[in-house]
Structures are given as structure tokens and as C-alpha cells.
Scaffold this motif. Structure first.
Motif, PDB file in Angstrom:
ATOM      1  N   CYS A 124     -11.130  46.596  57.437  1.00  0.00           N
ATOM      2  CA  CYS A 124     -12.325  47.442  57.412  1.00  0.00           C
ATOM      3  C   CYS A 124     -13.600  46.604  57.440  1.00  0.00           C
ATOM      4  N   THR A 125     -14.605  47.154  58.081  1.00  0.00           N
ATOM      5  CA  THR A 125     -15.948  46.560  58.131  1.00  0.00           C
ATOM      6  C   THR A 125     -16.860  47.232  57.128  1.00  0.00           C
ATOM      7  N   TYR A 126     -16.523  48.480  56.788  1.00  0.00           N
ATOM      8  CA  TYR A 126     -17.339  49.284  55.877  1.00  0.00           C
ATOM      9  C   TYR A 126     -16.419  49.827  54.774  1.00  0.00           C
ATOM     10  N   LEU A 127     -16.829  49.628  53.519  1.00  0.00           N
ATOM     11  CA  LEU A 127     -16.014  50.053  52.381  1.00  0.00           C
ATOM     12  C   LEU A 127     -16.816  50.998  51.495  1.00  0.00           C
ATOM     13  N   PHE A 128     -16.238  52.170  51.229  1.00  0.00           N
ATOM     14  CA  PHE A 128     -16.896  53.174  50.403  1.00  0.00           C
ATOM     15  C   PHE A 128     -16.064  53.409  49.140  1.00  0.00           C
ATOM     16  N   CYS A 129     -16.712  53.332  47.996  1.00  0.00           N
ATOM     17  CA  CYS A 129     -16.027  53.456  46.705  1.00  0.00           C
ATOM     18  C   CYS A 129     -16.678  54.573  45.899  1.00  0.00           C
ATOM     19  N   ASP A 130     -15.912  55.602  45.581  1.00  0.00           N
ATOM     20  CA  ASP A 130     -16.427  56.737  44.820  1.00  0.00           C
ATOM     21  C   ASP A 130     -15.998  56.599  43.361  1.00  0.00           C
ATOM     22  N   GLU A 131     -16.951  56.235  42.516  1.00  0.00           N
ATOM     23  CA  GLU A 131     -16.704  56.057  41.078  1.00  0.00           C
ATOM     24  C   GLU A 131     -15.457  55.197  40.828  1.00  0.00           C
ATOM     25  N   PRO A 132     -15.453  53.943  41.284  1.00  0.00           N
ATOM     26  CA  PRO A 132     -14.243  53.105  41.156  1.00  0.00           C
ATOM     27  C   PRO A 132     -13.831  52.812  39.724  1.00  0.00           C
ATOM     28  N   ASN A 133     -14.751  52.973  38.755  1.00  0.00           N
ATOM     29  CA  ASN A 133     -14.421  52.681  37.354  1.00  0.00           C
ATOM     30  C   ASN A 133     -14.042  53.912  36.551  1.00  0.00           C
ATOM     31  N   SER A 134     -14.004  55.045  37.207  1.00  0.00           N
ATOM     32  CA  SER A 134     -13.724  56.293  36.500  1.00  0.00           C
ATOM     33  C   SER A 134     -12.369  56.245  35.797  1.00  0.00           C
ATOM     34  N   GLY A 135     -12.365  56.511  34.494  1.00  0.00           N
ATOM     35  CA  GLY A 135     -11.132  56.583  33.723  1.00  0.00           C
ATOM     36  C   GLY A 135     -10.551  55.250  33.302  1.00  0.00           C
TER      37      GLY A 135
END
Length: 272
Positions: free
Chosen positions: A156-167
Motif C-alpha cells: 500500500c501507498t496510502y494507509l488509513f487507521c480508524d481509532e487504532p488504539n481503541s480497546g
């Protein structure tokens, strides 16, 4: 680099995004910060193409995304990696099969190439011995790392992380932050992280965009975020006692530095 310009989005008469513009640079941790309901996740979905903006443009390294030809959009999508809030692993698949899944869907690799790529990605996230495990056998932190391995598997060239620390517990959260940061810099990925975790922002935020009620109220490096005059941002940052105490300590230290500087200046003047 990903650039967004004048993004607007309304759902059932409710204005969720109101004219947001900004740049997200390669090789850096770009963070979308704000309380729940401020439009962070909707903006992320607009950028990756899951939601179409009512108004505005999105470009990936100079190529328009939302309104471009289908083949161009598909080419860009193949370069996108996504780390979901709940990891979103397939329960019926092993770790190896989960990481291999996007390679089957998005690449022309043969089986041997896919296996080598899976082994490489799992080793990169420190899970080289977990390939035959099922998601139910993994801890929360391990699931996040599998999610990262799966996201980067198709190069991947673009990385999207949605609340990676959740929980996650604080120590595991730091480990995940550091891993995302390392991978971002190592492969020069354009990474965008949706978060409300101030620890992550202060430690790893190369570029931080603060959203409030669908508007961008502030943008800058994490090193300057505690010295802004944006009321809504200050209210968010200093909403807990720990951050308020940290701010007081910083203010006291600054006063002491100024007093010491003044004393040194006075001593110089007396000795002239």
C-alpha cells in the motif's frame, strides 16, 4: 500526498462536514483529531471513497479520485490499506489467510508469491509464529498487528487507521502507535489516523487536524498543539486533570525560564 479541498457532506439535512481542506504528507503520521460525532470518520470515508462528498475534491499524488474514470479509481484503491477500529478479521480464516485475502483480491501474485508476502508482513509486525492461529486465539493487540499486516500486504501507498488504539491497554497502544509510525516512515506511506487519544497525538502527530462540529478549527504539528488559542481545541485537550496538570507544569517551567533569563540579563547590566 493526499490533498482534500472544500469537502462538504450532509446526511438527512444534517451538515456533517463543512468545507474542510488540507494536505496529508507522505512518510508522516497525519492525524484527524476530535471528539465523537465531529466528522472524523465521515471525512476518512470520503477520502477512501466509501462516501461521496456533496462538494469538494480529493487527489492522490495529483490524481483526482472521486470524479475520475473507474480504472483510475480502481488503480488508486489497490494502493490503499485500511486498519479498521475493530481489526475486522475474518473469524473463519487463519491469520495467514486473513493477510493473504487482499493479495488474492487485488494482485496477480501466484500462490508462492502470496505466501512469501504474507510471511514477510507477519514478520514485520512481529507475528511470524502466529500464522496458523485463528483470530479467536489472539489478544487485542495481536489482532491489531494482523490488521496492519493485512493492510500493508498489497504494498500500500496510502494507509488509513480508524481509532487504532481503541480497546487496548496503554502499553499495547504505544506498541501499535510505534509500529504504524515505523512502517509509515520505512515505506514512505501517506498515513491518516483517526483518533481522540491525546497520548498518540502528542507523541506521534507529525500533522494534526482538529475537527469540531464538521469544521477544521486548527492544523499543525503536535509540538505546538498545547499552545494554541483555539478555545474548542483547548477544551478538548485539557478536559482531564492529567493534561491540565501537565499544562500548569509547563507554564511554571516557562515562568522560571523567563525569570532566570531576566536575572542573567540583570547580572550582565550590573557588571558593565
Amino acid at each position: 500526498m493526499i490533498e482534500i479541498h472544500n469537502i462538504h457532506k450532509t446526511f438527512n439535512g444534517n451538515k456533517v462536514l463543512d468545507g474542510i481542506s488540507g494536505n496529508f504528507e507522505s512518510g508522516k503520521m497525519n492525524m484527524l483529531l476530535g471528539a465523537s460525532g465531529t466528522g472524523k470518520s465521515v471525512l476518512l470515508k470520503c477520502i477512501v471513497g466509501l462516501v461521496k462528498p456533496d462538494i469538494g475534491s480529493i487527489t492522490y499524488d495529483g490524481r483526482i479520485f472521486a470524479n475520475n474514470k473507474l480504472d483510475i479509481k480502481q488503480e488508486i484503491r489497490r494502493k490503499i490499506g485500511m486498519l479498521f477500529q475493530g481489526s475486522a478479521l475474518f473469524d473463519s480464516m487463519t491469520v495467514n489467510e486473513n493477510v493473504e485475502f487482499p493479495l488474492k483480491m487485488l494482485t496477480d501474485m501466484d500462490r508462492q508469491e502470496r505466501q512469501e508476502r504474507v510471511e514477510f508482513c507477519l514478520k514485520r509486525v512481529g507475528l511470524e509464529k502466529a500464522g496458523n492461529k485463528m483470530p479467536s486465539e489472539l489478544s487485542g493487540g495481536m489482532k491489531k498487528r494482523v490488521g496492519i499486516a493485512r493492510a500493508i500486504a498489497p504494498h500500500c501507498t496510502y494507509l488509513f487507521c480508524d481509532e487504532p488504539n481503541s480497546g487496548l491497554d496503554p502499553l499495547t497502544a504505544i506498541t501499535i502507535d510505534e509500529l504504524i509510525k515505523e512502517i509509515t516512515e520505512e515505506y514512505n506511506i501517506t498515513t491518516i489516523v483517526v483518533t481522540h487519544d491525546m497520548n498518540s497525538v502528542l507523541e506521534y502527530g507529525d500533522n494534526v487536524m482538529f475537527l469540531y462540529k464538521g469544521k477544521k478549527l486548527w492544523e499543525g504539528h503536535s509540538s505546538t498543539i498545547m499552545d494554541t488559542h483555539v478555545k474548542e481545541l483547548n477544551d478538548f485537550i485539557f478536559s482531564n486533570r492529567l493534561m491540565r496538570d501537565a499544562k500548569k507544569v509547563e507554564e511554571i517551567a516557562e515562568e522560571e525560564r523567563q525569570e532566570e533569563g531576566q536575572r542573567q540579563e540583570d547580572d550582565k547590566n550590573r557588571n558593565r
